[in-house]
Design a protein around this motif. Structure first.
Motif, mmCIF file in Angstrom:
data_model
loop_
_atom_site.group_PDB
_atom_site.id
_atom_site.type_symbol
_atom_site.label_atom_id
_atom_site.label_comp_id
_atom_site.label_asym_id
_atom_site.label_seq_id
_atom_site.Cartn_x
_atom_site.Cartn_y
_atom_site.Cartn_z
ATOM 1 N N GLY A 15 2.060 -4.260 -1.501
ATOM 2 C CA GLY A 15 2.957 -4.531 -0.394
ATOM 3 C C GLY A 15 3.430 -3.292 0.335
ATOM 4 O O GLY A 15 4.005 -3.391 1.424
ATOM 5 N N SER A 17 2.952 0.753 1.994
ATOM 6 C CA SER A 17 2.141 1.342 3.065
ATOM 7 C C SER A 17 1.824 2.788 2.731
ATOM 8 O O SER A 17 2.548 3.442 1.977
ATOM 9 C CB SER A 17 2.888 1.286 4.399
ATOM 10 O OG SER A 17 3.128 -0.039 4.794
ATOM 11 N N ARG A 62 -4.772 -4.897 8.827
ATOM 12 C CA ARG A 62 -3.803 -4.060 8.107
ATOM 13 C C ARG A 62 -4.077 -2.567 8.274
ATOM 14 O O ARG A 62 -3.305 -1.750 7.760
ATOM 15 C CB ARG A 62 -3.838 -4.430 6.624
ATOM 16 C CG ARG A 62 -3.419 -5.853 6.332
ATOM 17 C CD ARG A 62 -3.422 -6.142 4.828
ATOM 18 N NE ARG A 62 -4.745 -6.029 4.225
ATOM 19 C CZ ARG A 62 -5.099 -5.061 3.386
ATOM 20 N NH1 ARG A 62 -4.241 -4.116 3.027
ATOM 21 N NH2 ARG A 62 -6.319 -5.038 2.865
ATOM 22 N N ASP A 79 -1.209 -0.902 5.797
ATOM 23 C CA ASP A 79 -0.008 -1.691 5.531
ATOM 24 C C ASP A 79 -0.318 -2.839 4.572
ATOM 25 O O ASP A 79 -1.466 -3.229 4.397
ATOM 26 C CB ASP A 79 0.550 -2.246 6.845
ATOM 27 C CG ASP A 79 0.989 -1.157 7.795
ATOM 28 O OD1 ASP A 79 0.689 -1.257 8.997
ATOM 29 O OD2 ASP A 79 1.629 -0.194 7.335
ATOM 30 N N SER A 80 0.741 -3.361 3.969
ATOM 31 C CA SER A 80 0.616 -4.504 3.055
ATOM 32 C C SER A 80 -0.493 -4.261 2.029
ATOM 33 O O SER A 80 -1.392 -5.091 1.844
ATOM 34 C CB SER A 80 0.337 -5.785 3.844
ATOM 35 O OG SER A 80 1.351 -6.039 4.783
ATOM 36 N N MET A 82 -2.861 -3.951 -1.085
ATOM 37 C CA MET A 82 -3.204 -4.878 -2.154
ATOM 38 C C MET A 82 -3.996 -4.129 -3.220
ATOM 39 O O MET A 82 -4.626 -3.108 -2.915
ATOM 40 C CB MET A 82 -4.039 -6.027 -1.590
ATOM 41 C CG MET A 82 -3.354 -6.794 -0.481
ATOM 42 S SD MET A 82 -4.314 -8.186 0.130
ATOM 43 C CE MET A 82 -5.679 -7.364 0.906
#
Length: 112
Positions: A15, A17, A62, A79-80, A82
């Motif tokens: 979650g 960055s 992302r 970003d975000s 995983m």
């Protein structure tokens, strides 16, 4: 000869960055197309996103790639994050004439 140095990798929680940097030597950076690639353990290197020589920023989900010709530096914002984004991230310059150059890579690990 163009030298590329990536930085900005590290351990980040899901979650989060990161912004990776790719600093280039020489004066040809402004004429180069730039790409960010990644290679996860046991997998082939894959393309993440590219930006043409005349571009300043490109969005791809992302991933955001940007190019600052004044600083001879390209960036990759992720970003975000995983766990499946875990990989070594490489930048590549493709210069006029067809030559291309790779950096040494920076490790990104996404884990809680």
């Amino acid at each position: 000869q163009v030298q590329l140095v990536e930085s900005g990798g590290g351990l980040v929680q899901p979650g989060g960055s990161l912004r990776l940097s790719c600093a280039a030597s020489g004066s040809i950076f402004r004429f180069a197309n730039v790409g960010w690639y990644r290679q996860a353990p046991g997998k082939q290197r894959e393309l993440v996103v590219t930006i043409p020589s005349f571009g300043s920023i490109t969005y791809a989900g992302r991933f955001t790639i940007s190019k600052d010709n004044a600083k001879n530096t390209a960036y990759l914002q992720i970003d975000s994050l995983m766990p499946e984004d875990t990989a070594v991230y490489y930048c590549r310059l493709e210069v006029p004439g067809g030559n291309s150059y790779w950096g040494q890579g920076t490790q990104v690990t996404v884990s809680s």
